[in-house]
Write an enzyme that holds these catalytic residues in place. Sequence first.
Site, mmCIF file in Angstrom:
data_model
loop_
_atom_site.group_PDB
_atom_site.id
_atom_site.type_symbol
_atom_site.label_atom_id
_atom_site.label_comp_id
_atom_site.label_asym_id
_atom_site.label_seq_id
_atom_site.Cartn_x
_atom_site.Cartn_y
_atom_site.Cartn_z
ATOM 1 C CE LYS A 184 -3.647 -2.406 -0.341
ATOM 2 N NZ LYS A 184 -4.554 -3.025 0.577
HETATM 3 C C1 LIG Z 1 -5.590 -4.212 0.836
HETATM 4 C C2 LIG Z 1 -7.065 -4.006 0.895
HETATM 5 C C3 LIG Z 1 -7.810 -4.347 2.029
HETATM 6 C C4 LIG Z 1 -7.238 -5.123 3.163
HETATM 7 O O1 LIG Z 1 -6.210 -4.477 3.818
HETATM 8 P P1 LIG Z 1 -5.409 -5.281 4.953
HETATM 9 O O2 LIG Z 1 -4.647 -4.212 5.648
HETATM 10 O O3 LIG Z 1 -4.536 -6.257 4.237
HETATM 11 O O4 LIG Z 1 -6.414 -5.939 5.802
HETATM 12 C C5 LIG Z 1 -9.146 -4.003 2.056
HETATM 13 N N1 LIG Z 1 -9.739 -3.390 1.035
HETATM 14 C C6 LIG Z 1 -9.066 -3.073 -0.082
HETATM 15 C C7 LIG Z 1 -9.779 -2.360 -1.192
HETATM 16 C C8 LIG Z 1 -7.716 -3.398 -0.206
HETATM 17 O O5 LIG Z 1 -7.044 -3.136 -1.330
#
Ligand SMILES: *Cc1c(COP(=O)(O)O)cnc(C)c1O
Length: 385
Positions: A184
């Site tokens: 991210k």
């Molecule tokens: C990455 C992601 C999540 C989950 O995030 P985590 O921190 O891995 O739980 C949820 N929603 C979207 C749209 C994502 O891309």
Amino acid sequence: MRTKFLPFSPPLIGREEIDEVVDTLRSDWITTGPKTRRFEEEFAAYVGAKAALAVSSATDAMLVALAAMGIGPGDEVITSTNTFCSTVHVIEHLGARPVLVDVEADTLNVDPAAVEKAVTSRTRAIMPVHVYGHPCDMDAILDIAGRRGLKILEDAAHALPAEWRGRRIGGIGDATAFSFYATKNLTTAEGGMLTGDPDFIERARLWSLHGMSRDAYKRYSAEGSWFYEVVLPGFKCNMTDIQASLGLHQLRKLEGFQARRREVVARYQAGLRGCDALELPTERIGTRHAWHLFVVRLRNDTLRIDRATFIEEMKKRNIGTSVHFIPIHLHPFYRDKYGYSPEDFPVAMDAYRRMLSLPLNPRLSDADVEDVIEAVLDVVTESRR
Ligand SMILES: *Cc1c(COP(=O)(O)O)cnc(C)c1O
């Protein structure tokens, strides 16, 4: 052609993060403590939220948010079919019913008209997902929620930092969940943040740590007391100070990361704009895109190959790509439990069949970006009808 494989989304960790992690490891406190609190405060200030709770993932941020909203059996929560599975899993975990809706053709964000149609007497909340980093139409969603008395929990896993009409995502709805997963825009390896009003955040904090009235730092530190009470059956998803050590420095670097993402996007737009086989992503007027992902759609009438083959051809040219997302209603669990068929959400389906995400991260050099553009144009030229 590139000789070395270009990974889709590697992390960008520097000296500062490493030194801070080591400092934490050498200290007497390694789990949730002073650095986590500081990260919460700095993050809340950055997105313009009144309060923030650091947790172990965006998934957990959404889980504790829905729990703190009192969502449970008999309730319905409306969200987009174009999302990661965990947005929908958390609704299921609480015994509520996820209600999926279709997306808008330009941004692939949830379609407010479809949300409005899906509202019933059992609907309690809307979960807009700001996919790829482009904010949802929050005017329309706030309007629906206001008229129908619904809560808003935003999945902002991609939307750091994004803006809607001059306001940062994170300070708009009742609650907003961010992800610090390894790929991210800001990473703590694994981690997440929930923002909202102070009262709501304190309720969510209870849900995030066993429902205990005092956290461990307050019990075990010099000024602490052994006494605590369990006031609800909480989960266990607090962030550690090791993760917060990464987050504090990633947050300071975020503006720089974003500036580089925007440069990469400008290069992609300039290099690919003239190619009639591609639809490129947009940034609506009045919004600021977080550019987490650069999602292009193939114009199938111009090409002899499908999306899966296109991805294989990119891989042969040493470029890593991905697909965001396989719509939720196609996954066997949700398809079978709720009886969805593929064409229930035609806009999301059409986009899914044609989409791929190109590498977009602040580690990309200008030469890397040129390699990606060259590979895309080469595949198009070779597979033209
Ligand atoms: C990455 C992601 C999540 C989950 O995030 P985590 O921190 O891995 O739980 C949820 N929603 C979207 C749209 C994502 O891309």
